[in-house]
Design a protein around this motif. Sequence first.
Motif, short mmCIF file in Angstrom:
data_model
loop_
_atom_site.label_atom_id
_atom_site.label_comp_id
_atom_site.label_asym_id
_atom_site.label_seq_id
_atom_site.Cartn_x
_atom_site.Cartn_y
_atom_site.Cartn_z
N UNK A 56 0.81 -1.21 0.00
CA UNK A 56 0.00 0.00 0.00
C UNK A 56 0.85 1.27 0.00
N UNK A 57 0.36 2.24 -0.76
CA UNK A 57 1.01 3.54 -0.88
C UNK A 57 -0.07 4.60 -0.68
N UNK A 58 0.24 5.64 0.09
CA UNK A 58 -0.68 6.75 0.31
C UNK A 58 -0.05 8.03 -0.21
N UNK A 59 -0.85 8.84 -0.91
CA UNK A 59 -0.40 10.14 -1.41
C UNK A 59 -1.43 11.17 -1.00
N UNK A 60 -0.98 12.25 -0.36
CA UNK A 60 -1.90 13.32 0.03
C UNK A 60 -1.09 14.61 0.19
N UNK A 61 -1.67 15.74 -0.22
CA UNK A 61 -0.96 17.01 -0.05
C UNK A 61 -0.96 17.52 1.39
N UNK A 62 -1.82 16.96 2.23
CA UNK A 62 -1.96 17.42 3.61
C UNK A 62 -1.08 16.58 4.53
N UNK A 63 -0.05 17.18 5.13
CA UNK A 63 0.82 16.42 6.04
C UNK A 63 0.06 15.77 7.21
N UNK A 64 -1.03 16.39 7.64
CA UNK A 64 -1.82 15.82 8.74
C UNK A 64 -2.49 14.52 8.30
N UNK A 65 -2.96 14.44 7.07
CA UNK A 65 -3.59 13.20 6.57
C UNK A 65 -2.54 12.10 6.45
N UNK A 66 -1.34 12.46 6.00
CA UNK A 66 -0.25 11.48 5.90
C UNK A 66 0.14 11.00 7.30
N UNK A 67 0.19 11.92 8.27
CA UNK A 67 0.51 11.53 9.65
C UNK A 67 -0.56 10.57 10.18
N UNK A 68 -1.83 10.84 9.85
CA UNK A 68 -2.93 9.96 10.26
C UNK A 68 -2.75 8.57 9.64
N UNK A 69 -2.39 8.52 8.35
CA UNK A 69 -2.17 7.23 7.68
C UNK A 69 -1.04 6.46 8.36
N UNK A 70 0.05 7.15 8.68
CA UNK A 70 1.17 6.49 9.35
C UNK A 70 0.76 5.95 10.72
N UNK A 71 0.04 6.76 11.48
CA UNK A 71 -0.39 6.34 12.82
C UNK A 71 -1.33 5.14 12.74
N UNK A 72 -2.27 5.17 11.81
CA UNK A 72 -3.21 4.05 11.67
C UNK A 72 -2.49 2.78 11.20
N UNK A 73 -1.51 2.94 10.32
CA UNK A 73 -0.74 1.78 9.84
C UNK A 73 0.06 1.17 11.00
N UNK A 74 0.66 2.02 11.79
CA UNK A 74 1.43 1.53 12.94
C UNK A 74 0.51 0.80 13.93
N UNK A 75 -0.65 1.37 14.19
CA UNK A 75 -1.60 0.74 15.11
C UNK A 75 -2.08 -0.61 14.58
N UNK A 76 -2.23 -0.72 13.26
CA UNK A 76 -2.69 -1.97 12.65
C UNK A 76 -1.53 -2.93 12.38
N UNK A 77 -0.31 -2.48 12.67
CA UNK A 77 0.91 -3.28 12.47
C UNK A 77 1.06 -3.71 11.02
N UNK A 78 0.85 -2.74 10.11
CA UNK A 78 1.08 -2.97 8.68
C UNK A 78 1.97 -1.85 8.16
N UNK A 79 2.55 -2.09 7.00
CA UNK A 79 3.44 -1.11 6.39
C UNK A 79 2.71 -0.39 5.26
N UNK A 80 2.76 0.95 5.30
CA UNK A 80 2.22 1.79 4.23
C UNK A 80 3.29 2.79 3.84
N UNK A 81 3.61 2.85 2.56
CA UNK A 81 4.55 3.83 2.04
C UNK A 81 3.79 5.14 1.87
N UNK A 82 4.25 6.21 2.52
CA UNK A 82 3.53 7.48 2.51
C UNK A 82 4.30 8.57 1.78
N UNK A 83 3.56 9.37 0.99
CA UNK A 83 4.15 10.48 0.24
C UNK A 83 3.29 11.72 0.43
#
Length: 195
Positions: A49-76
């Motif tokens: 999975x890869x996430x792309x968003x112009x909003x740093x807060x949305x990317x931070x949310x994706x990273x936090x949710x991925x960490x909580x779910x113990x999965x890896x998401x590449x974020x940009x």
Amino acid sequence: MVIQLSYGPNVPHDGELRLCGDVAGKRAIELGVAPEVNCVALASAGAKAIAVDPDPARIAEARARAEAAEVRVECHTGELADLGFATSASIDLVIAAGTLHLIDDLSRVLRQVHRVLRPEAPFVVTLPHPFTAGLEGATVTTRYGTFPNRSVSDLFTAFSRANFRVDVVQELFAANAPDALVPELLLLRARKLGV
């Protein structure tokens, strides 16, 4: 495995609509991080999975949710058309749930998505239904087809010009509004044509 991708609040998810298929082992991009953070659902189903968003807060949310779910998401963090990190024809699925309707240069985004997708790979998009988006309560507030509320024909033309074939169109009513007269969301699945 049934993937629990969300296309918007109070509408059927992909487990019911079955638009994405099995994503295990496939490279998938969430174009604009939806409130439901679909990139985590993709990663949980075995996708790269890869996430792309112009909003740093949305990317931070994706990273936090991925960490909580113990999965890896590449974020940009970047504009939705900034897909330079992906080589041509290297992506198996792109999802944009409620993120494309405010993009001014939709053609640029579609060209970049076309570039990164493999031939015949799906691009699943939801956006506020163009008719409903012009309504506020019972009063028409925006002329149908004016930006940011592109008409259905404008959307089909943009996808066609970017060399996509739309193979699924659904007008989704919100489950919590059983008496609604018009659909809340327009869902399109387009497939990349050519190479």
